[in-house]
Design a protein around this motif. Sequence first.
Motif, mmCIF file in Angstrom:
data_model
loop_
_atom_site.group_PDB
_atom_site.id
_atom_site.type_symbol
_atom_site.label_atom_id
_atom_site.label_comp_id
_atom_site.label_asym_id
_atom_site.label_seq_id
_atom_site.Cartn_x
_atom_site.Cartn_y
_atom_site.Cartn_z
ATOM 1 N N MET A 53 0.717 -1.193 -0.012
ATOM 2 C CA MET A 53 -0.058 0.069 -0.101
ATOM 3 C C MET A 53 0.965 1.155 -0.105
ATOM 4 O O MET A 53 0.515 2.259 -0.820
ATOM 5 C CB MET A 53 -0.878 -0.034 1.081
ATOM 6 N N GLU A 54 1.824 1.238 0.762
ATOM 7 C CA GLU A 54 2.877 2.525 0.808
ATOM 8 C C GLU A 54 3.487 2.513 -0.469
ATOM 9 O O GLU A 54 3.700 3.580 -0.916
ATOM 10 C CB GLU A 54 3.767 2.235 1.844
ATOM 11 N N GLU A 55 3.926 1.648 -0.988
ATOM 12 C CA GLU A 55 4.912 1.781 -2.114
ATOM 13 C C GLU A 55 4.192 1.751 -3.604
ATOM 14 O O GLU A 55 4.777 2.285 -4.595
ATOM 15 C CB GLU A 55 5.653 0.416 -2.435
ATOM 16 N N THR A 56 2.838 1.349 -3.726
ATOM 17 C CA THR A 56 2.346 1.394 -4.891
ATOM 18 C C THR A 56 0.777 2.460 -4.947
ATOM 19 O O THR A 56 0.067 2.272 -5.852
ATOM 20 C CB THR A 56 1.863 -0.104 -5.199
ATOM 21 N N GLY A 57 0.485 2.809 -3.660
ATOM 22 C CA GLY A 57 -0.930 3.533 -3.623
ATOM 23 C C GLY A 57 -2.077 2.582 -3.913
ATOM 24 O O GLY A 57 -3.083 2.981 -4.180
ATOM 25 N N THR A 111 9.779 -5.955 11.128
ATOM 26 C CA THR A 111 9.043 -5.042 11.201
ATOM 27 C C THR A 111 9.234 -3.735 10.396
ATOM 28 O O THR A 111 10.373 -3.818 9.981
ATOM 29 C CB THR A 111 8.779 -4.604 12.891
ATOM 30 N N ALA A 112 8.353 -3.055 10.069
ATOM 31 C CA ALA A 112 8.566 -1.783 9.501
ATOM 32 C C ALA A 112 9.691 -1.034 10.379
ATOM 33 O O ALA A 112 10.718 -0.464 9.587
ATOM 34 C CB ALA A 112 7.343 -0.987 9.466
ATOM 35 N N ASP A 113 9.793 -1.024 11.531
ATOM 36 C CA ASP A 113 10.867 -0.204 12.064
ATOM 37 C C ASP A 113 12.237 -0.748 12.091
ATOM 38 O O ASP A 113 13.223 -0.024 11.868
ATOM 39 C CB ASP A 113 10.539 -0.248 13.645
ATOM 40 N N THR A 114 12.614 -2.022 12.066
ATOM 41 C CA THR A 114 13.685 -2.722 11.738
ATOM 42 C C THR A 114 14.166 -2.882 10.206
ATOM 43 O O THR A 114 15.239 -2.783 10.280
ATOM 44 C CB THR A 114 13.790 -4.028 12.497
ATOM 45 N N MET A 115 13.251 -2.794 9.462
ATOM 46 C CA MET A 115 13.432 -2.727 7.905
ATOM 47 C C MET A 115 13.608 -1.412 7.521
ATOM 48 O O MET A 115 14.428 -1.212 6.319
ATOM 49 C CB MET A 115 12.285 -3.335 7.088
ATOM 50 N N ASN A 116 13.338 -0.368 8.052
ATOM 51 C CA ASN A 116 13.350 0.936 7.473
ATOM 52 C C ASN A 116 14.541 1.468 7.023
ATOM 53 O O ASN A 116 14.417 1.884 5.713
ATOM 54 C CB ASN A 116 12.820 1.982 8.599
ATOM 55 N N ASN A 122 13.456 6.951 3.171
ATOM 56 C CA ASN A 122 12.713 8.119 3.843
ATOM 57 C C ASN A 122 12.722 7.571 5.156
ATOM 58 O O ASN A 122 12.183 6.240 5.575
ATOM 59 C CB ASN A 122 11.203 8.149 3.179
ATOM 60 N N PRO A 123 12.907 8.361 6.325
ATOM 61 C CA PRO A 123 12.847 7.857 7.745
ATOM 62 C C PRO A 123 11.587 7.659 8.295
ATOM 63 O O PRO A 123 11.134 6.996 9.204
ATOM 64 C CB PRO A 123 13.814 8.811 8.377
ATOM 65 N N ALA A 124 10.507 8.339 7.298
ATOM 66 C CA ALA A 124 9.317 8.227 7.848
ATOM 67 C C ALA A 124 8.557 7.117 7.202
ATOM 68 O O ALA A 124 7.422 6.924 7.513
ATOM 69 C CB ALA A 124 8.288 9.461 7.653
ATOM 70 N N TRP A 125 9.205 6.382 6.580
ATOM 71 C CA TRP A 125 8.616 5.010 5.649
ATOM 72 C C TRP A 125 8.047 4.233 6.706
ATOM 73 O O TRP A 125 6.725 3.629 6.688
ATOM 74 C CB TRP A 125 9.611 4.601 4.891
ATOM 75 N N SER A 126 8.537 3.853 7.920
ATOM 76 C CA SER A 126 8.243 2.967 8.836
ATOM 77 C C SER A 126 6.903 3.441 9.535
ATOM 78 O O SER A 126 5.904 2.842 9.876
ATOM 79 C CB SER A 126 9.077 2.408 9.873
ATOM 80 N N VAL A 127 6.633 4.872 9.722
ATOM 81 C CA VAL A 127 5.502 5.369 10.350
ATOM 82 C C VAL A 127 4.300 5.125 9.442
ATOM 83 O O VAL A 127 3.103 4.565 9.888
ATOM 84 C CB VAL A 127 5.900 6.729 10.773
ATOM 85 N N VAL A 129 3.945 2.971 6.959
ATOM 86 C CA VAL A 129 3.923 1.489 6.969
ATOM 87 C C VAL A 129 3.113 0.838 8.221
ATOM 88 O O VAL A 129 2.170 0.350 8.159
ATOM 89 C CB VAL A 129 5.159 0.589 6.590
ATOM 90 N N ASN A 130 3.488 1.264 9.436
ATOM 91 C CA ASN A 130 2.720 1.214 10.716
ATOM 92 C C ASN A 130 1.371 1.571 10.641
ATOM 93 O O ASN A 130 0.451 1.006 11.099
ATOM 94 C CB ASN A 130 3.592 1.496 11.709
ATOM 95 N N ASN A 131 1.346 2.813 10.080
ATOM 96 C CA ASN A 131 -0.209 3.199 9.992
ATOM 97 C C ASN A 131 -1.153 2.427 9.057
ATOM 98 O O ASN A 131 -2.374 2.082 9.541
ATOM 99 C CB ASN A 131 -0.282 4.774 9.509
ATOM 100 N N TYR A 132 -0.641 1.827 8.033
ATOM 101 C CA TYR A 132 -1.402 1.004 7.151
ATOM 102 C C TYR A 132 -1.648 -0.284 7.834
ATOM 103 O O TYR A 132 -2.557 -0.803 8.039
ATOM 104 C CB TYR A 132 -0.539 0.463 5.738
ATOM 105 N N ILE A 133 -0.663 -0.921 8.593
ATOM 106 C CA ILE A 133 -0.734 -1.878 9.405
ATOM 107 C C ILE A 133 -1.886 -1.844 10.464
ATOM 108 O O ILE A 133 -2.725 -2.885 10.409
ATOM 109 C CB ILE A 133 0.447 -2.391 10.192
ATOM 110 N N ASN A 134 -1.876 -0.850 11.027
ATOM 111 C CA ASN A 134 -3.180 -0.714 12.375
ATOM 112 C C ASN A 134 -4.312 -0.662 11.761
ATOM 113 O O ASN A 134 -5.180 -0.938 11.805
ATOM 114 C CB ASN A 134 -2.615 0.666 13.024
ATOM 115 N N ARG A 135 -4.438 0.274 10.451
ATOM 116 C CA ARG A 135 -5.655 0.383 9.318
ATOM 117 C C ARG A 135 -6.070 -1.173 9.230
ATOM 118 O O ARG A 135 -7.355 -1.431 9.180
ATOM 119 C CB ARG A 135 -5.497 1.028 8.365
ATOM 120 N N ILE A 136 -5.145 -1.936 8.390
ATOM 121 C CA ILE A 136 -5.764 -3.336 8.352
ATOM 122 C C ILE A 136 -6.093 -4.010 9.614
ATOM 123 O O ILE A 136 -7.406 -4.749 9.257
ATOM 124 C CB ILE A 136 -4.574 -4.170 7.537
#
Length: 139
Positions: A53-57, A111-116, A122-127, A129-136
């Motif tokens: 979702m983050e990478e492709t919209g 996890t997104a945090d360890t992968m970032n 982008n240092p905000a990438w994990s944030v 991705v984690n927002n999408y995880i919570n949404r799902i």
Amino acid sequence: ISDVKLYCDILEELGAKIDRNLGNGYIAGKGEVIASYCIEKGVDPYLAVAITMEETGCAWGCSNLVVSCNNVGGMKGSGCGSYGYFNTLDDGIRAFIDNIHRNYVLYGLTTADTMNSKYAENPAWSVNVNNYINRIKNS
């Protein structure tokens, strides 16, 4: 209830939850395929879908990279400019999950945090991705 029946019920439920977040676009209806292959490869399905979702919209409509190249993870390669091309959407999904397994999970980056730092500049990438995880998870 047999173990197989329980597994099938859980897989179906997880696939439906993922589908609810993939919208009605090109990747819609692939939730069970994603969930099943993630489980087989030891990749968190929520993480894989959130990265997609983050990478492709694909939360709103998928990018041209997904639609034209079946590349669901923004993977570099050839056949689609500097990005990888896959013959089918299922091939692209499997390649993406294999990539996460081989280049991240096997190194303890689960996890997104360890992968970032390895996955994205982008240092905000994990944030994101984690927002999408919570949404799902909450859908």
